[in-house]
Write a protein that holds these residues in place. Sequence first.
Motif, PDB file in Angstrom:
ATOM      1  N   THR A  25       0.854  -1.180   0.000  1.00  0.00           N
ATOM      2  CA  THR A  25       0.000   0.000   0.000  1.00  0.00           C
ATOM      3  C   THR A  25       0.895   1.236   0.000  1.00  0.00           C
ATOM      4  OG1 THR A  25      -1.862   1.087   1.120  1.00  0.00           O
ATOM      5  CG2 THR A  25      -0.175   0.111   2.528  1.00  0.00           C
ATOM      6  N   VAL A  26       0.293   2.419   0.150  1.00  0.00           N
ATOM      7  CA  VAL A  26       1.067   3.661   0.129  1.00  0.00           C
ATOM      8  C   VAL A  26       1.474   4.050   1.540  1.00  0.00           C
ATOM      9  CG1 VAL A  26      -0.143   4.421  -1.938  1.00  0.00           C
ATOM     10  CG2 VAL A  26      -0.965   5.158   0.304  1.00  0.00           C
ATOM     11  N   LEU A  27       2.494   4.865   1.654  1.00  0.00           N
ATOM     12  CA  LEU A  27       2.930   5.362   2.957  1.00  0.00           C
ATOM     13  C   LEU A  27       1.808   6.163   3.614  1.00  0.00           C
ATOM     14  CD1 LEU A  27       6.531   6.545   2.043  1.00  0.00           C
ATOM     15  CD2 LEU A  27       5.956   4.653   3.571  1.00  0.00           C
ATOM     16  N   PRO A  28       1.670   6.069   4.931  1.00  0.00           N
ATOM     17  CA  PRO A  28       0.579   6.778   5.608  1.00  0.00           C
ATOM     18  C   PRO A  28       0.808   8.280   5.696  1.00  0.00           C
ATOM     19  CG  PRO A  28       1.927   5.622   7.208  1.00  0.00           C
ATOM     20  CD  PRO A  28       2.439   5.223   5.858  1.00  0.00           C
ATOM     21  N   GLU A  29      -0.271   8.968   5.986  1.00  0.00           N
ATOM     22  CA  GLU A  29      -0.327  10.431   5.903  1.00  0.00           C
ATOM     23  C   GLU A  29       0.698  11.142   6.776  1.00  0.00           C
ATOM     24  OE1 GLU A  29      -3.697  13.077   7.705  1.00  0.00           O
ATOM     25  OE2 GLU A  29      -4.312  12.472   5.696  1.00  0.00           O
ATOM     26  N   ARG A  30       0.785  10.759   8.036  1.00  0.00           N
ATOM     27  CA  ARG A  30       1.674  11.497   8.940  1.00  0.00           C
ATOM     28  C   ARG A  30       3.142  11.248   8.593  1.00  0.00           C
ATOM     29  NH1 ARG A  30       0.806  12.269  15.459  1.00  0.00           N
ATOM     30  NH2 ARG A  30       2.531  13.744  15.775  1.00  0.00           N
ATOM     31  N   TYR A  31       3.462  10.029   8.199  1.00  0.00           N
ATOM     32  CA  TYR A  31       4.835   9.737   7.773  1.00  0.00           C
ATOM     33  C   TYR A  31       5.218  10.632   6.602  1.00  0.00           C
ATOM     34  CZ  TYR A  31       8.960   7.219   6.172  1.00  0.00           C
ATOM     35  OH  TYR A  31      10.234   6.895   5.784  1.00  0.00           O
ATOM     36  N   VAL A  32       4.332  10.716   5.626  1.00  0.00           N
ATOM     37  CA  VAL A  32       4.581  11.525   4.433  1.00  0.00           C
ATOM     38  C   VAL A  32       4.829  12.985   4.818  1.00  0.00           C
ATOM     39  CG1 VAL A  32       3.521  12.421   2.320  1.00  0.00           C
ATOM     40  CG2 VAL A  32       3.331   9.990   2.884  1.00  0.00           C
ATOM     41  N   ALA A  33       3.981  13.518   5.697  1.00  0.00           N
ATOM     42  CA  ALA A  33       4.113  14.917   6.102  1.00  0.00           C
ATOM     43  C   ALA A  33       5.386  15.158   6.903  1.00  0.00           C
ATOM     44  CB  ALA A  33       2.885  15.340   6.905  1.00  0.00           C
ATOM     45  N   ALA A  34       5.656  14.277   7.870  1.00  0.00           N
ATOM     46  CA  ALA A  34       6.816  14.459   8.741  1.00  0.00           C
ATOM     47  C   ALA A  34       8.126  14.321   7.982  1.00  0.00           C
ATOM     48  CB  ALA A  34       6.768  13.457   9.890  1.00  0.00           C
ATOM     49  N   HIS A  35       8.132  13.535   6.920  1.00  0.00           N
ATOM     50  CA  HIS A  35       9.356  13.315   6.152  1.00  0.00           C
ATOM     51  C   HIS A  35       9.423  14.215   4.914  1.00  0.00           C
ATOM     52  CE1 HIS A  35       9.325   9.809   8.774  1.00  0.00           C
ATOM     53  NE2 HIS A  35      10.617   9.721   8.546  1.00  0.00           N
ATOM     54  N   GLN A  36       8.612  15.245   4.893  1.00  0.00           N
ATOM     55  CA  GLN A  36       8.675  16.299   3.877  1.00  0.00           C
ATOM     56  C   GLN A  36       8.542  15.740   2.469  1.00  0.00           C
ATOM     57  OE1 GLN A  36      12.104  18.902   4.730  1.00  0.00           O
ATOM     58  NE2 GLN A  36      12.099  18.091   6.791  1.00  0.00           N
ATOM     59  N   MET A  37       7.549  14.874   2.304  1.00  0.00           N
ATOM     60  CA  MET A  37       7.272  14.290   0.994  1.00  0.00           C
ATOM     61  C   MET A  37       6.006  14.925   0.444  1.00  0.00           C
ATOM     62  SD  MET A  37       7.969  10.319   2.100  1.00  0.00           S
ATOM     63  CE  MET A  37       7.682   9.624   0.462  1.00  0.00           C
ATOM     64  N   ALA A  38       6.022  15.317  -0.811  1.00  0.00           N
ATOM     65  CA  ALA A  38       4.832  15.906  -1.426  1.00  0.00           C
ATOM     66  C   ALA A  38       3.807  14.847  -1.796  1.00  0.00           C
ATOM     67  CB  ALA A  38       5.216  16.717  -2.668  1.00  0.00           C
ATOM     68  N   ASP A  39       4.274  13.631  -2.042  1.00  0.00           N
ATOM     69  CA  ASP A  39       3.406  12.547  -2.496  1.00  0.00           C
ATOM     70  C   ASP A  39       3.820  11.272  -1.780  1.00  0.00           C
ATOM     71  OD1 ASP A  39       1.422  11.700  -4.844  1.00  0.00           O
ATOM     72  OD2 ASP A  39       2.987  10.172  -4.739  1.00  0.00           O
ATOM     73  N   PRO A  40       2.877  10.405  -1.429  1.00  0.00           N
ATOM     74  CA  PRO A  40       3.244   9.188  -0.689  1.00  0.00           C
ATOM     75  C   PRO A  40       3.926   8.114  -1.525  1.00  0.00           C
ATOM     76  CG  PRO A  40       0.891   9.224  -1.118  1.00  0.00           C
ATOM     77  CD  PRO A  40       1.424  10.555  -1.557  1.00  0.00           C
ATOM     78  N   VAL A  41       3.902   8.245  -2.845  1.00  0.00           N
ATOM     79  CA  VAL A  41       4.485   7.212  -3.705  1.00  0.00           C
ATOM     80  C   VAL A  41       5.624   7.757  -4.558  1.00  0.00           C
ATOM     81  CG1 VAL A  41       4.041   5.518  -5.530  1.00  0.00           C
ATOM     82  CG2 VAL A  41       2.287   5.959  -3.795  1.00  0.00           C
ATOM     83  N   PHE A  42       5.388   8.845  -5.293  1.00  0.00           N
ATOM     84  CA  PHE A  42       6.324   9.291  -6.321  1.00  0.00           C
ATOM     85  C   PHE A  42       7.036  10.598  -5.979  1.00  0.00           C
ATOM     86  CE2 PHE A  42       2.940   7.029  -8.712  1.00  0.00           C
ATOM     87  CZ  PHE A  42       3.714   6.009  -9.256  1.00  0.00           C
ATOM     88  N   THR A  43       8.305  10.661  -6.364  1.00  0.00           N
ATOM     89  CA  THR A  43       9.044  11.923  -6.458  1.00  0.00           C
ATOM     90  C   THR A  43       9.758  11.906  -7.804  1.00  0.00           C
ATOM     91  OG1 THR A  43       9.416  12.024  -4.070  1.00  0.00           O
ATOM     92  CG2 THR A  43      10.806  13.404  -5.464  1.00  0.00           C
ATOM     93  N   VAL A  44       9.567  12.967  -8.596  1.00  0.00           N
ATOM     94  CA  VAL A  44      10.189  13.062  -9.919  1.00  0.00           C
ATOM     95  C   VAL A  44      11.114  14.273  -9.941  1.00  0.00           C
ATOM     96  CG1 VAL A  44       9.808  13.252 -12.408  1.00  0.00           C
ATOM     97  CG2 VAL A  44       8.163  11.994 -10.988  1.00  0.00           C
ATOM     98  N   ASN A  45      12.341  14.061 -10.418  1.00  0.00           N
ATOM     99  CA  ASN A  45      13.345  15.125 -10.494  1.00  0.00           C
ATOM    100  C   ASN A  45      13.949  15.193 -11.893  1.00  0.00           C
ATOM    101  OD1 ASN A  45      13.565  15.992  -7.664  1.00  0.00           O
ATOM    102  ND2 ASN A  45      14.364  13.934  -7.298  1.00  0.00           N
TER     103      ASN A  45
END
Length: 317
Positions: free
Chosen positions: A167-187
């Motif tokens: 499944t996808v990373l949970p909401e608080r983990y995503v927020a606390a780890h400064q992620m814009a999206d729980p699955v993808f980061t594109v650079n």
Amino acid sequence: MAALLATIALGGCAVPTPPNHRPDTLTTSTGPDLIPIAEKELLGYDQPSETNFPARQKLALRHQDEIFAAVKPQVEKALGREVDLIELDATYPTQTITVTYRTVDEPIIADAADIAIDADGAPVAGARVYMDEQTELRTVQSLLRIAYRTELDQLRDTLLATYPEFTVLPERYVAAHQMADPVFTVNFNSGPWEKAEADAAAEDALYAAYLEQPKRTDAEWRAIFDQAEGGRKFQVSVHLVLADPDHDIEESVSVRIAEDVKNATLPLDFNGWAIFTHTNLVLREKNGFHRQFDISYHLDDGDVGWDVNEWRDGGTL
């Protein structure tokens, strides 16, 4: 916290699961230091034991409301956006505290700011907030996610249908780890130094377009990116976490996920892939997962295949 991240709808048609696919190995350690990530979501990721300077963290947590009250208006003024403040972190040896924040609406900027605190952990009166210098980069990453939302959502749904144990990373983990999206980061990731300047120029142009008009439709952002892309190459990072804390991840399945991501048809020219698969168990006193695989492939390194690293309880094996 519910406003931080909208619930992701897991659509798409069910895909038959390959035989011998679902992990059938139970985690070998279920001691008191390991808890399901759902429990960690309730505890939070700002416990003193998780920071570099626990004593300062304890003091700051006693003054969290005051610190947030001092930080929030300064960050919102600097960004011109409404933000949610997430957690505190005693990151540095100086008498400062780091506050993670996340914009309320898109494009999501998930970042951090520092503020001076006194010996008791309270914010210094009139202290100025110092913000991370990656605001432009994080904004462009979020805009990329918006511009290619349809294709990335489709890939996410396909992965979750093909590998239903994840499944996808949970909401608080995503927020606390400064992620814009729980699955993808594109650079942007064009590779050699001579091309890095072109990547930076494309990022600058996209950020300038954001500053000029932050509110655009997905189609408008897509058109802007298609024009600015100009032969640039990209790297994508993907995170997935096991849904069941009673099961462990397998290297073979993690590599298969990585291959599926690499072979997916996407409108961007990728030359780098980084796939992270995590168990559902995390360390109670730390931010780390009990076990995870970091799998990467970079065309700039030549056709050398996947680089697979296993992490367990914070260290590589």
